[in-house]
Design an enzyme around this catalytic site. Structure first.
Site: not given
Length: 372
Positions: A278, A303, A289
């Protein structure tokens, strides 16, 4: 994963013409009159059960109705203090699963691992249990015991582990130093009410000592508040999206960096494992990224859905899945997880011997980085 916001009360609600609410009252009266133990079935219990069933009809294990007592327990979770075994649980492939045992708490001390599937609680099958029902069965007063029957990858037979419950008190941040203070390590246990303030304090100390690098340890971190995950990520990422929120109608909301990135030039390694879920995955995904960090460890839990909270008039709460997350590059987190740049496992034997090859590799990448 849930957002730090509450929904407003709904306006006028339109109902389909094919729904006959008289049928609801027929079932209500039938249960009250015919159920064998009906004398113990109060109208309030019936009512709350109906509301819970309404939310459960979504077939989403993370969408739940909580009566006032359960809502209060949920709020205690966010404060970081409760009595139980100290583990975050959720569903993976519709099986109740340990998402993350909390470090130094009863579950981890007893040998419970992230990824363990919970088959039974005190001999009772977990099949058809909701997440909230399972949590209530696992928790209990300090000093009492609960036995979990667990399935574990690469282990042929189910494991029975008896855990003595204790008071679980978790400060969400811990800062440690390694190799003569050349390497700082910030462990985030979860993204709770105290995380932002404690993290900011840790960052100030790190910047003051100016180490060669920083390890951000997100292993076994089950998540928490969205805005806190954005705040933490923004310490490295100065501008651009941290995470993208995608709703059921394909509408997307971009959550931007906050514009102040004191750690932007700090060499950073992020530790992840299958207990990183999460909010942890939001941070790990953003730093990966933007190439602000190297991820070391194992693939994360996957999740990537967000639950929003609605406070109801009697103190009850509905926690409902409203969106899914994408990383800044547009990759889904939910059921996909985040792949580490450098895969390093930490085995049960490593834990028993108090070895941490993931941390050791992270320190190595800071002090003696491997060649590309």
């Amino acid at each position: 994963m849930f957002e730090g916001r509450l929904l407003d009360k709904p306006g006028n609600i339109t109902r389909g013409q094919d729904v006959d609410f008289d049928l609801f009252w027929e079932v209500w009266e039938t249960v009250k009159k015919e159920y064998v133990d009906g004398k113990d079935l109060t109208e309030k219990k019936l009512f709350y059960g109906a509301l819970a069933g309404l939310v459960q009809s979504t077939n989403d294990p993370y969408s739940v109705f909580m009566n006032p007592e359960e809502a209060q327990e949920f709020e205690q979770d966010l404060s970081g203090r409760f009595e139980g075994i100290g583990a975050e649980i959720g569903f993976r492939n519709e099986v109740l699963t340990i998402m993350a045992p909390i470090e130094d708490m009863p579950a981890m001390k007893a040998g419970v691992q992230a990824g363990d599937q919970i088959y039974e609680i005190n001999g009772e099958s977990t099949l058809n249990l909701t997440l909230e029902e399972a949590i209530k069965k696992i928790r209990g007063p300090k000093g009492t015991q609960v036995t979990l029957t667990l399935g574990r990858e690469k282990v042929d037979k189910p494991l029975e582990i008896t855990i003595t419950r204790d008071t679980v008190v978790v400060k969400s941040i811990r800062l440690t130093w390694h190799d003569n203070d050349q390497v700082a390590m910030i462990k985030i246990f979860n993204f709770n009410n105290d995380t932002r303030e404690l993290f900011n304090e840790a960052v100030k100390e790190v910047l003051a000592k100016n180490p060669k690098g920083l390890i951000l340890d997100l292993r076994n971190n089950p998540g928490g508040y969205l805005d806190t995950a954005v705040d933490v990520s923004s310490k490295w990422v100065e501008e651009g999206n941290i995470v993208i929120e995608e709703f059921g109608d394909e509408r997307k909301v971009e959550h931007k960096a906050l514009g102040n990135a004191p750690l932007a030039d700090m060499k950073t390694i992020v530790l992840v494992n299958q207990g990183s879920a999460s909010a942890s995955e939001i941070v790990a995904g953003a730093l990966k990224d933007y190439k602000k960090a190297i991820l070391v460890g194992e693939k994360t839990f996957g999740k990537g859905s967000v639950q929003v909270l609605r406070d109801l008039s009697d103190g009850s709460v509905v926690k409902i899945t409203a969106a899914k997350w994408l990383t800044p590059s547009g990759s889904y987190i939910h059921e996909q997880g985040i792949e580490p740049d450098i895969v390093v496992e930490r085995t049960l034997e490593d834990r028993a011997a108090q070895k941490d090859p993931q941390r050791d590799r992270a320190i190595q990448e800071i002090l003696q980085p491997s060649k590309p």
